[in-house]
Design an enzyme around this catalytic site. Structure first.
Site, PDB file in Angstrom:
ATOM      1  N   HIS A   1      -9.304   2.206  -5.474  1.00 57.56           N
ATOM      2  CA  HIS A   1      -8.465   1.272  -4.727  1.00 57.56           C
ATOM      3  C   HIS A   1      -7.009   1.616  -4.997  1.00 57.56           C
ATOM      4  CE1 HIS A   1     -11.843  -1.256  -3.679  1.00 57.56           C
ATOM      5  NE2 HIS A   1     -12.255  -1.124  -4.931  1.00 57.56           N
TER       6      HIS A   1
ATOM      7  N   TYR B   1       0.791  -1.224   0.000  1.00 52.24           N
ATOM      8  CA  TYR B   1       0.000   0.000   0.000  1.00 52.24           C
ATOM      9  C   TYR B   1       0.828   1.282   0.000  1.00 52.24           C
ATOM     10  CZ  TYR B   1      -3.696  -3.287   1.096  1.00 52.24           C
ATOM     11  OH  TYR B   1      -4.572  -4.331   1.049  1.00 52.24           O
TER      12      TYR B   1
ATOM     13  N   ASN C   1     -13.471   4.325  -1.192  1.00 55.22           N
ATOM     14  CA  ASN C   1     -12.557   3.189  -1.148  1.00 55.22           C
ATOM     15  C   ASN C   1     -13.112   2.287  -0.054  1.00 55.22           C
ATOM     16  OD1 ASN C   1     -10.582   1.302  -0.727  1.00 55.22           O
ATOM     17  ND2 ASN C   1      -8.884   2.739  -0.907  1.00 55.22           N
TER      18      ASN C   1
END
Length: 151
Positions: A103, A26, A77
């Protein structure tokens, strides 16, 4: 004076851990960093935003309902709820606001269970796989959708 369009930006579970949770997947950017960038861009583009994060499905649904009365569009999201929440899907379908699903990762290039988004049925578009820049792309996209709807 032209009234600013209000966009609700909703973030689902565990996104409060961005920057520390699995940075190899991420990235190192925190949710606060993303929020700061979005606020700056919104201010430069005469757009108002209301940013929220919750680890609770019902709270996200309440925010969708609130957005239906206050906002012109939604960027969401849904994180882990992407693949499981019929309730969030139903809330988005019920309110009929233009919605962009975003995303950070490419959900179609991950584990099999992440490749199905229930939320997509309610979205005008999906932006995934561009990291945190996807939020900026989503903000630009929703502004364009709203501009075209008002023609």
């Amino acid at each position: 004076m032209k009234e600013k369009k209000l966009i609700y930006i909703l973030n689902g579970p565990n996104l409060n851990l961005l920057g520390e949770r699995e940075p190899e997947i991420y990235g190192a950017t925190s949710l606060k960093d993303i929020e700061s960038s979005l606020i700056e861009i919104a201010n430069e583009n005469d757009t108002a935003i209301s940013i929220h994060q919750s680890n609770h499905e019902g709270e996200l649904i309440d925010l969708v309902h609130e957005a239906s009365k206050k906002a012109d569009g939604i960027i969401i999201n849904p994180a882990g709820y992407t693949h499981t929440s019929v309730a969030i899907l139903d809330a988005l379908l019920a309110i009929k606001l233009p919605t962009i699903e975003v995303h950070i990762t490419n959900i179609y290039n991950r584990e099999e269970f992440r490749k199905k988004s229930l939320i997509s049925k309610a979205a005008k578009g999906i932006i995934c796989g561009f990291g945190v820049k996807g939020y900026i792309m989503a903000l630009d996209s929703i502004k364009e959708i709203l501009k075209n709807e008002n023609k």
